[in-house]
Design a protein around this motif. Structure first.
Motif, PDB file in Angstrom:
ATOM      1  N   SER A  51      -2.049   9.553  -1.046  1.00  0.00           N
ATOM      2  CA  SER A  51      -1.572   9.620   0.338  1.00  0.00           C
ATOM      3  C   SER A  51      -2.736   9.585   1.311  1.00  0.00           C
ATOM      4  CB  SER A  51      -0.758  10.898   0.550  1.00  0.00           C
ATOM      5  OG  SER A  51       0.299  11.002  -0.376  1.00  0.00           O
ATOM      6  N   LEU A  52      -3.810  10.316   0.989  1.00  0.00           N
ATOM      7  CA  LEU A  52      -4.965  10.368   1.880  1.00  0.00           C
ATOM      8  C   LEU A  52      -5.646   9.004   1.976  1.00  0.00           C
ATOM      9  CD1 LEU A  52      -6.351  13.823   0.766  1.00  0.00           C
ATOM     10  CD2 LEU A  52      -5.255  13.286   2.947  1.00  0.00           C
ATOM     11  N   ARG A  53      -5.741   8.299   0.844  1.00  0.00           N
ATOM     12  CA  ARG A  53      -6.346   6.965   0.893  1.00  0.00           C
ATOM     13  C   ARG A  53      -5.476   6.005   1.705  1.00  0.00           C
ATOM     14  NH1 ARG A  53      -7.345   7.977  -4.875  1.00  0.00           N
ATOM     15  NH2 ARG A  53      -9.518   8.633  -5.119  1.00  0.00           N
ATOM     16  N   ALA A  54      -4.165   6.118   1.544  1.00  0.00           N
ATOM     17  CA  ALA A  54      -3.269   5.252   2.306  1.00  0.00           C
ATOM     18  C   ALA A  54      -3.385   5.537   3.801  1.00  0.00           C
ATOM     19  CB  ALA A  54      -1.829   5.445   1.832  1.00  0.00           C
ATOM     20  N   LEU A  55      -3.445   6.790   4.174  1.00  0.00           N
ATOM     21  CA  LEU A  55      -3.573   7.139   5.590  1.00  0.00           C
ATOM     22  C   LEU A  55      -4.937   6.741   6.138  1.00  0.00           C
ATOM     23  CD1 LEU A  55      -1.756  10.569   5.397  1.00  0.00           C
ATOM     24  CD2 LEU A  55      -0.964   8.561   6.661  1.00  0.00           C
ATOM     25  N   ALA A 305       4.033   1.231   2.788  1.00  0.00           N
ATOM     26  CA  ALA A 305       3.708   0.692   4.108  1.00  0.00           C
ATOM     27  C   ALA A 305       2.364  -0.027   4.107  1.00  0.00           C
ATOM     28  CB  ALA A 305       3.701   1.833   5.130  1.00  0.00           C
ATOM     29  N   VAL A 306       1.369   0.586   3.474  1.00  0.00           N
ATOM     30  CA  VAL A 306       0.038  -0.021   3.443  1.00  0.00           C
ATOM     31  C   VAL A 306       0.059  -1.339   2.676  1.00  0.00           C
ATOM     32  CG1 VAL A 306      -2.307   0.287   2.545  1.00  0.00           C
ATOM     33  CG2 VAL A 306      -1.182   2.163   3.744  1.00  0.00           C
ATOM     34  N   VAL A 307       0.744  -1.362   1.548  1.00  0.00           N
ATOM     35  CA  VAL A 307       0.819  -2.592   0.752  1.00  0.00           C
ATOM     36  C   VAL A 307       1.607  -3.664   1.498  1.00  0.00           C
ATOM     37  CG1 VAL A 307       1.673  -3.603  -1.401  1.00  0.00           C
ATOM     38  CG2 VAL A 307       0.533  -1.379  -1.422  1.00  0.00           C
ATOM     39  N   LEU A 308       2.683  -3.275   2.174  1.00  0.00           N
ATOM     40  CA  LEU A 308       3.463  -4.247   2.944  1.00  0.00           C
ATOM     41  C   LEU A 308       2.610  -4.853   4.050  1.00  0.00           C
ATOM     42  CD1 LEU A 308       6.233  -5.572   3.490  1.00  0.00           C
ATOM     43  CD2 LEU A 308       6.712  -3.665   5.045  1.00  0.00           C
ATOM     44  N   ALA A 311       0.131  -7.280   2.516  1.00  0.00           N
ATOM     45  CA  ALA A 311       0.782  -8.497   2.033  1.00  0.00           C
ATOM     46  C   ALA A 311       1.165  -9.426   3.174  1.00  0.00           C
ATOM     47  CB  ALA A 311       2.021  -8.133   1.212  1.00  0.00           C
ATOM     48  N   CYS A 312       1.509  -8.836   4.324  1.00  0.00           N
ATOM     49  CA  CYS A 312       1.980  -9.622   5.466  1.00  0.00           C
ATOM     50  C   CYS A 312       0.870  -9.892   6.486  1.00  0.00           C
ATOM     51  CB  CYS A 312       3.143  -8.902   6.146  1.00  0.00           C
ATOM     52  SG  CYS A 312       4.601  -8.700   5.097  1.00  0.00           S
ATOM     53  N   SER A 313      -0.368  -9.770   6.069  1.00  0.00           N
ATOM     54  CA  SER A 313      -1.481  -9.936   7.001  1.00  0.00           C
ATOM     55  C   SER A 313      -1.588 -11.351   7.539  1.00  0.00           C
ATOM     56  CB  SER A 313      -2.793  -9.540   6.327  1.00  0.00           C
ATOM     57  OG  SER A 313      -3.035 -10.337   5.181  1.00  0.00           O
ATOM     58  N   ASP A 381      -3.532   8.703  -8.596  1.00  0.00           N
ATOM     59  CA  ASP A 381      -4.663   7.822  -8.853  1.00  0.00           C
ATOM     60  C   ASP A 381      -4.305   6.408  -8.400  1.00  0.00           C
ATOM     61  OD1 ASP A 381      -7.046   6.799  -9.671  1.00  0.00           O
ATOM     62  OD2 ASP A 381      -6.656   6.965 -11.816  1.00  0.00           O
ATOM     63  N   TRP A 382      -4.465   6.159  -7.117  1.00  0.00           N
ATOM     64  CA  TRP A 382      -4.100   4.866  -6.517  1.00  0.00           C
ATOM     65  C   TRP A 382      -5.059   4.567  -5.376  1.00  0.00           C
ATOM     66  CZ3 TRP A 382      -2.772   3.773  -1.445  1.00  0.00           C
ATOM     67  CH2 TRP A 382      -2.206   2.512  -1.182  1.00  0.00           C
ATOM     68  N   ARG A 383      -5.336   3.290  -5.174  1.00  0.00           N
ATOM     69  CA  ARG A 383      -6.192   2.861  -4.082  1.00  0.00           C
ATOM     70  C   ARG A 383      -5.537   1.713  -3.334  1.00  0.00           C
ATOM     71  NH1 ARG A 383      -8.970   5.363  -7.637  1.00  0.00           N
ATOM     72  NH2 ARG A 383     -10.862   6.535  -7.113  1.00  0.00           N
ATOM     73  N   PRO A 384      -5.732   1.642  -2.019  1.00  0.00           N
ATOM     74  CA  PRO A 384      -5.122   0.566  -1.230  1.00  0.00           C
ATOM     75  C   PRO A 384      -5.664  -0.791  -1.644  1.00  0.00           C
ATOM     76  CG  PRO A 384      -5.943   2.330   0.182  1.00  0.00           C
ATOM     77  CD  PRO A 384      -6.474   2.596  -1.176  1.00  0.00           C
ATOM     78  N   PRO A 385      -4.885  -1.847  -1.405  1.00  0.00           N
ATOM     79  CA  PRO A 385      -5.386  -3.196  -1.704  1.00  0.00           C
ATOM     80  C   PRO A 385      -6.567  -3.544  -0.817  1.00  0.00           C
ATOM     81  CG  PRO A 385      -3.310  -3.298  -0.501  1.00  0.00           C
ATOM     82  CD  PRO A 385      -3.514  -1.859  -0.864  1.00  0.00           C
ATOM     83  N   ARG A 386      -7.499  -4.288  -1.361  1.00  0.00           N
ATOM     84  CA  ARG A 386      -8.653  -4.727  -0.581  1.00  0.00           C
ATOM     85  C   ARG A 386      -8.276  -5.934   0.270  1.00  0.00           C
ATOM     86  NH1 ARG A 386     -13.659  -4.531  -4.964  1.00  0.00           N
ATOM     87  NH2 ARG A 386     -13.582  -2.268  -5.367  1.00  0.00           N
ATOM     88  N   ASP A 387      -8.861  -5.990   1.451  1.00  0.00           N
ATOM     89  CA  ASP A 387      -8.635  -7.152   2.328  1.00  0.00           C
ATOM     90  C   ASP A 387      -9.300  -8.393   1.748  1.00  0.00           C
ATOM     91  OD1 ASP A 387      -7.181  -5.676   4.144  1.00  0.00           O
ATOM     92  OD2 ASP A 387      -8.959  -5.100   5.293  1.00  0.00           O
TER      93      ASP A 387
END
Length: 387
Positions: A51-55, A305-308, A311-313, A381-387
């Motif tokens: 959650s903290l990484r996503a925020l 939300a972060v992944v969406l 993906a929609c960038s 144990d998860w990390r946001p997708p890289r740009d």
């Protein structure tokens, strides 16, 4: 190129996170919330490392770090107060990169809300129908000034457990079902230092989480038939937990009766075959409502939300492929966590057989702390997708 437009149905934590993720990627967003005001109903929650990484990915780290409370090392106890296992905060940081943090749901909601343009937030707007075409979607709603229509490139269904969008566009999916437990929650002023801890008894559980600035969130859960209510819910909590170990009686003594919330726990027992239909994407409870036993409900919505957003960038162009990528990334993980959370409740709060309780206690005491922590926190144990 025209600015792409997304309509987000639902203004809770998941909906605002999705709106912010898309806004940061260049989308114009419109949030439609059916309640007359934007606010979060609830008490506290725990933000794990995911959650903290996503925020952080949403740019909220400065505002967040100034308000959250680092949880004191705790663990799991029995109802007499004997520790069955302890959490090593240093080991958690070593495994996940951060400790868990406690926060009031309303505080997190405010931080998300303030990061969005005020003009994008609309209350008292109840969505009545969504029509998804090949190249656009139409949202029909009823607002304070009467009926309205919005055209959108993307519609995000973040309208919660009993999602109207899910019922309309995924009619083959049964409604959420009762998970067998009812829960009470409250956020109270309690300045004494308290460790984050869970206490297990026969078919019952009590948890406590400091959420900063002299406040604490507690919850109590029991196995019970659905639909139960008491004239005095705080008295009902005392009946179930008042004789358990300290500080539980002290927490209940410090709780004003009017702040106690009671809710039956429901979950989406039938997994969706896809989180996407046309130009509509579901997230959070609308997509994968889960029991709270792993503490991942809000975290998974923020991850969605972060992944969406990532993906929609590329905007509206290529959106079908972007939504397919969102579904491919999110559905396996969220549905696995939902299944694991349901199992955790059955072997945790809902366990009542005396022999099974004794075996569980012995297993907890004998499991090495590092292995136990890993089994408890794998979902973080998860990390946001890289740009």
């Amino acid at each position: 190129m025209d600015e792409p437009h997304a309509v987000v149905v639902g203004g809770g934590i998941g909906g605002l996170s999705a709106a912010l993720a898309l806004h940061r990627r260049g989308w114009r967003v419109t949030v439609l919330e059916r309640a007359p005001e934007l606010r979060e109903v609830g008490a506290g929650l725990t933000l794990m490392a995911n959650s903290l990484r996503a925020l952080d990915a949403l740019g909220l780290s400065p505002a967040l770090r100034s308000t959250v409370h680092a949880e004191a090392p705790g663990g799991v106890r029995d109802r007499r107060g004997r520790w069955l296992s302890r959490v090593d905060a240093a080991e958690m940081i070593r495994q996940l990169g951060t400790s868990a943090l406690g926060i009031h749901r309303a505080t997190l909601h405010r931080i998300l809300r303030e990061a969005l343009p005020a003009s994008s937030l609309h209350t008292g707007a109840e969505v009545e129908q969504v029509e998804s075409e090949t190249d656009h979607a139409t949202v029909r709603y009823r607002g304070p000034d009467g009926p309205g229509t919005l055209d959108a490139d993307l519609v995000v269904g973040a309208d919660g457990l009993r999602s109207r969008l899910r019922a309309q566009l995924w009619p083959e999916i049964p409604a959420p079902v009762y998970a067998g437990s009812t829960t009470w929650r409250a956020a109270i002023a309690f300045p004494d230092p308290i460790p984050t801890a869970i206490t297990w008894g026969p078919a019952a559980e009590f948890g406590m989480v400091p959420i900063g600035e002299g406040w604490l969130y507690w919850y109590g859960a029991i196995t019970a038939p659905p639909g139960g209510h008491a004239p005095d819910e705080l008295a009902a909590v005392r009946d179930h937990f008042g004789a358990w170990h300290e500080p539980i009686p002290a927490l209940l003594a410090a709780t004003p009766p009017g702040v106690v919330l009671r809710n039956d726990i429901h979950h989406l027992a039938t997994p969706l075959p896809s989180y996407v239909r046309g130009r509509v994407a579901l997230l959070g409870d609308a997509a994968h409502a889960m029991t709270p036993n792993l503490g991942q409900g809000a975290g998974q919505a923020i991850e969605d939300a972060v992944v969406l957003g990532a993906a929609c960038s590329g905007g509206a162009e290529g959106l079908p492929a972007a939504l397919a990528a969102y579904d491919e990334q999110r559905r396996p993980r969220t549905q696995a966590i939902a299944r694991a959370s349901l199992r955790a409740g059955r072997y945790g709060q809902q366990l009542r057989n005396p022999l099974a309780l004794a075996v569980r206690a012995a297993a907890l005491r004998l499991t090495p702390p590092r292995a136990l922590l890993r089994s408890m926190t794998w979902s973080a144990d998860w990390r946001p997708p890289r740009d």
